[in-house]
Design an enzyme around this catalytic site. Sequence first.
Site, PDB file in Angstrom:
ATOM      1  N   GLY C 202      41.583  33.290  22.854  1.00 31.45           N
ATOM      2  CA  GLY C 202      39.667  33.122  23.411  1.00 31.45           C
ATOM      3  C   GLY C 202      39.115  34.450  22.672  1.00 31.45           C
ATOM      4  O   GLY C 202      39.336  35.062  21.846  1.00 31.45           O
ATOM      5  N   LEU C 228      41.235  24.946  23.913  1.00 33.88           N
ATOM      6  CA  LEU C 228      40.587  26.409  22.527  1.00 33.88           C
ATOM      7  C   LEU C 228      42.185  27.251  21.926  1.00 33.88           C
ATOM      8  O   LEU C 228      42.524  27.185  23.256  1.00 33.88           O
ATOM      9  CB  LEU C 228      40.238  26.732  23.654  1.00 33.88           C
ATOM     10  CG  LEU C 228      39.266  28.056  22.772  1.00 33.88           C
ATOM     11  CD1 LEU C 228      38.311  27.463  21.886  1.00 33.88           C
ATOM     12  CD2 LEU C 228      38.248  29.751  24.046  1.00 33.88           C
ATOM     13  N   ASP C 229      41.818  27.490  21.113  1.00 34.26           N
ATOM     14  CA  ASP C 229      42.894  27.903  19.761  1.00 34.26           C
ATOM     15  C   ASP C 229      44.638  27.382  20.336  1.00 34.26           C
ATOM     16  O   ASP C 229      45.537  28.503  20.450  1.00 34.26           O
ATOM     17  CB  ASP C 229      42.603  29.321  20.555  1.00 34.26           C
ATOM     18  CG  ASP C 229      41.273  30.020  20.366  1.00 34.26           C
ATOM     19  OD1 ASP C 229      41.136  30.004  19.372  1.00 34.26           O
ATOM     20  OD2 ASP C 229      41.386  31.293  20.839  1.00 34.26           O
ATOM     21  N   GLU C 230      44.466  26.026  21.320  1.00 29.88           N
ATOM     22  CA  GLU C 230      45.401  25.337  20.802  1.00 29.88           C
ATOM     23  C   GLU C 230      46.254  23.897  20.182  1.00 29.88           C
ATOM     24  O   GLU C 230      47.154  23.723  20.653  1.00 29.88           O
ATOM     25  CB  GLU C 230      45.973  24.774  22.373  1.00 29.88           C
ATOM     26  CG  GLU C 230      45.369  26.574  23.298  1.00 29.88           C
ATOM     27  CD  GLU C 230      46.422  25.903  25.164  1.00 29.88           C
ATOM     28  OE1 GLU C 230      47.351  24.900  25.190  1.00 29.88           O
ATOM     29  OE2 GLU C 230      47.157  27.140  25.465  1.00 29.88           O
TER      30      GLU C 230
END
Lengths: 289, 289, 289, 289
Positions: C202, C228-230
Amino acid sequence: MKSQVVSFLIKCPDQKGLVAKITSFFHEKGFNILSSQQYVNAIEDTYFMRVRLNADGTNISKEVLENEFLELATPLNIDWSVNYGDKKQNVAIMVSHTSHNLYDLLERSKEGRLDCNVIMIISNHNKLRYVADMFNIPFYHLPITKETKLEQEAQVKKIVDCNEIDLIVMARYMQILSADFINYYPEKIINIHHSFLPAFQGANPYKKAYERGVKLIGATAHYATVDLDEGPIIEQDVKPVTHESTPTTLKRIGADIEQLVLARAVKCHLNHQIIVSGNRAIVFPEAGE
Amino acid sequence: MKSQVVSFLIKCPDQKGLVAKITSFFHEKGFNILSSQQYVNAIEDTYFMRVRLNADGTNISKEVLENEFLELATPLNIDWSVNYGDKKQNVAIMVSHTSHNLYDLLERSKEGRLDCNVIMIISNHNKLRYVADMFNIPFYHLPITKETKLEQEAQVKKIVDCNEIDLIVMARYMQILSADFINYYPEKIINIHHSFLPAFQGANPYKKAYERGVKLIGATAHYATVDLDEGPIIEQDVKPVTHESTPTTLKRIGADIEQLVLARAVKCHLNHQIIVSGNRAIVFPEAGE
Amino acid sequence: MKSQVVSFLIKCPDQKGLVAKITSFFHEKGFNILSSQQYVNAIEDTYFMRVRLNADGTNISKEVLENEFLELATPLNIDWSVNYGDKKQNVAIMVSHTSHNLYDLLERSKEGRLDCNVIMIISNHNKLRYVADMFNIPFYHLPITKETKLEQEAQVKKIVDCNEIDLIVMARYMQILSADFINYYPEKIINIHHSFLPAFQGANPYKKAYERGVKLIGATAHYATVDLDEGPIIEQDVKPVTHESTPTTLKRIGADIEQLVLARAVKCHLNHQIIVSGNRAIVFPEAGE
Amino acid sequence: MKSQVVSFLIKCPDQKGLVAKITSFFHEKGFNILSSQQYVNAIEDTYFMRVRLNADGTNISKEVLENEFLELATPLNIDWSVNYGDKKQNVAIMVSHTSHNLYDLLERSKEGRLDCNVIMIISNHNKLRYVADMFNIPFYHLPITKETKLEQEAQVKKIVDCNEIDLIVMARYMQILSADFINYYPEKIINIHHSFLPAFQGANPYKKAYERGVKLIGATAHYATVDLDEGPIIEQDVKPVTHESTPTTLKRIGADIEQLVLARAVKCHLNHQIIVSGNRAIVFPEAGE
C-alpha cells in the site's frame, strides 16, 4: 540399483542434438529425470550437463548402465562421471591455528547440513585438538618444517589414502602444499583464501586490504592447483567495510565470510554440482534439491 | 553568513581533548552543530573529523571564522578545509564511447539527485554528443593521438580552468591521463574502474574476469593518481555472476554496478564527506542528510 | 524462418520422459538447442521448461512448427507459448510524478540495453512531459479523478490497443488500476512497488519503513493483479540502511533500488524468461544470452 | 578505575551545545575520548550519543564520575547509562529444537568472538542437551504446556535471576513469552525471527515465503516486546533465492542468515552500541573497535 539419486556430470564438444540424445538414453533405461541442467560455452564450443536421475523405476545394474552410457559417450567425445549417492563421502580437514572454519564444517557435518563423514582432522599444530575432541573426530598432529615438508606430506598422504578420503578441505591450513601433493589429488582439494581473488593473493590479505583502503573484503573457495591461489574458483563472497576497519577488525569480519564461502563450496562439491574446465569451475545451482 | 550548512573537514595528530576543543569552538561562535563525526586511526595516531554546522544563529563573517579557526588549528597541527554550501560545485565529465555513466550523472544532476552543475562534457570521440545535446550541456570533442596527447591535455586544462571546474569525473574516459595533468588537479579527479580493485587493474577487466572464472564482478570509484588504478578508493560494489557469463554479459551486468558506484562516489565528494589520507579515503557516511 | 532465436515456454503436469520427448522433437525438426532449462515443482507436480532454439538449420514454417508442436503438446497437457524473436516488443510506460524509473527505462531502451520499442508514455500528470520530449517519445496526459477513473482507463485502453502494445510498465504510476483494466491485460502489466513485498504493502512504504525501524529497504517488481501489491513477484532487491535514515533519505536511497529492480524485471519479461504459475513467477535465469 | 574502556549511552532532547558540553565534561575529568558518535533525530528533536572513554589517565571513582555526570545530565534532561567494561556479561540462551544458532553462539563465546559468559541454556525440550554438553554449559530442561506456561516461566525467571543474567537470547525458542515475563526484562531479551520483518510475522515464515514467491528471504534480530515480532529491530539481512526453492530449502538457506544476524545483534548489545527509542533501535556502528 537401490540408491535414490544418480548424478551424471558430462562435458563434451558442443554438437546438435546432445540434450535429446542424452535425455532419451536415460528415459529409455527407465530413469525418471529429476533435473537436467545444461551450459554451453560458446567461446570454447563446449557443452556441459548435469543430470539427476531417480532410479526407482529401473533395475539396471551400475555396470550395465556405465557400459551402455560409454557406448553413447565415446562417439560424442563425452568426458563423464557418475555418482550413485549410495555412499557418504569421506572428508579430511586440514587446519593450522584458526578455528572458525573448522567448527563450522564439523557442526554442519554433525547436524546433517553437509552430507559427508569427516574422518579426520590434520594439523601442523596441536592447538585445535580440543575442537576435534568436542566432535569426537580423530586428530593428527603432523608438525612441519622446511626440512621435513616432504616427509610430512608423505605422512598426510598415507593416512589420507588409508582412510579412502574423497575430499581434502584446507580450512585455513597455512602451509603451501607441494606440487606433487596437489597433483596427486586433482580436483580433490578445496582451499579457502581470505580475499576476493585475484585481489590480495598470497600472505596477509587483510593487512593488504587495510593498506589499499578497499571498501569491501571477501573470501574465495577454490580447488588447489600448483599455482598458489590461482585454482578454479568455486565460490566467492564479500561484505562492505569502512575506513574504520583495522587489519584486526577486517580479520574478524572476514571470518564470517570465510565460513560461509567454504561451507557452500564444500556443499557444491559433495553434491556433484561442479565440473572443472581449464581454470574455470562450472558450478550448477541446486535444482530444488 | 547566509548559507544553511557549513562543513569542516579536519585532520591532525591525535591528542587528548580534540572533540571538546573543536566542538566548544563552534558552540561559542554561535553555531548549532548538526552532526560531528570522528575517526581515529590508531595505527597512524591520526584524528579525522567532519563537522556540519547550522549558521542560522550566528552572523560571524567567513573571514573572521576562518581566522579564528586558524588560531585554534595551528597549535594543534590541524589540516582543514571549510565549505559554506552557498555555491553549487561545477563538474566536468570526461567520456569516450560508453554512455551509461554519462546518462546517469546527467540525469541525477538535472533532477537534483546530485547537487552540482555539469558545466561541460569532454570527449576524445564525437560519439556521445547526442547525449550532451539531450541534456543541453556543452560538448567538447578533443581527439587524441599518441602524438597530440600533451597538446590535447593542454586544451582540456584550458577549458576546465576557464570554467572554474571543481571536479572532473572520468565516466569511462579510456585514456591514461599524464602525471602532469593528474598532479595539477589533486583529489579533484574521480575515475570509475570496471573491476573490484585491486583485482583486474588496467585494460579489459571483464575479459580477465571471465578468464579467471570469478563468481562476482565489481566496480571501483577512486581519485585518480599517477599510479594507474591505484588511487584512494571512494566506493566499491560487486554483484554475483555465474559460469554462464561471457565477457559480453559481464560488461552488461557490470554497467549497472559502475553506474551506481560512480554516482555514489561523486555524491560523497560533492557533499564533503571525504578526507584523503595517504592512499586511503576516509569516507564519512551521511549523517541523516 | 529467418529469426535468430526461437523461445518456447512450457508448463505441464510432471511425467516421465518429458525432457527427452520435447528436446527430441526440436532436434528432429532441425533446430539447434541453444539452451534448455527445466524446473520441476515437486509440491504441485508441475514441470516447467524454457527452450531457446537456433532456427538457422531448418526451414520449417511457423505454422507447421506450431501445428506439429501442438500434436506433441496436447496428449501431454502442455500449456505453451512460442516467440520468434523477429519483432521488437512494444512497450507503454505509465508514470505520475517520479522520474527516475522513467529516465532509466528510456535510456536502456534507447541504448539497446532493453530490447523493446517504447511507443508511448501515459501519465495522469503533465509534469514529466519534458522527459518524454528529451527522448522523442509521445506523451499522453490523461488526468484522472475519482469520477473520471473509468473513462480515463477507457482512454488508456484505447491508445494502448491502437498501438499494439505488448507490455505496460507502471513506472511509479500512483493510481490503483481497476480490476477490469488489469484483467484485460493478464501478465502484461509490470508494476514497481517501493518496498520488499509483502512488507509495507500500500501507500507510503518509506514512511512505514522509517517508523518500523527496519535495517534494510527494498523494491519489488511484480505482475499487476486485482489484489493490490499481491501479484507474482518477478524481481526484488534490498539495500542496508541505518537509524540515520529519514523517510526522505530512504526515498532517495530506494530510488536506486527501484530503478534496477524494475529494469531487470522488464528485461526478463521481454526476454521470455518468465512463466507465471498461480501467484508465483518462475523466472529462468539468462543462459549466457 | 582500572577498566580499559568506559562507554556512555546518552539520549536527550536536542539542544545547542550538547557535543561541546558533554565532551568537555569528559575531557576535564581526564578521560581520553576514544570515539564519540552522535545521532540527531530531527523528526523527534532528540539527540543520541555513544562515547567511549579511555580511563587510563584518570583516577576518578565510579561513584564520583556518576554523581558529577548526573549534575550535568539533569538540567539537560539526559537519559543515560554507563558501562565500565570491567565485567563480562552473563548470557542465558533459550532454544527449542533448532541447533544452528545455539552452536554458533556457543562457539563465538568460547572462542572470544562474543565477549560474554554463556551461563546456561534453557529449553522446553531435551533434544539439544548434547550441544550444551559439548560446550560444558549447564542445560535446563523446562517443558511447557498451555497449562504450565506461567509456572514454567516462573522457573525460568528464578534461575535467570539467581545467576545474574544480563541478557537472554531466544535462539529459536519456539514459545511465545508472556507479557509479564517480557516486561520484567525490558531490552534484555533478543529474539531471532526467520523472516525480514515486518514481512511474514508469526509462524511458518519460510512456508509463507515459498507461497508468496518472494525472491529473497531474510532474518531479523529484535528486542522482544509484548507485541509478537514487533519489537525494535537490531539487525536484518537477506539472501536472494529463486523459484527452485522449496520451504525445505528456504529453511536451510535461511539458517545461515539467522545465524549471522543473531550473532551480530548480540555483539552490538554486548558492546553497548544500542539505544532503544520508542520502537526503533539506534545501533551505532563499531568505531574501529
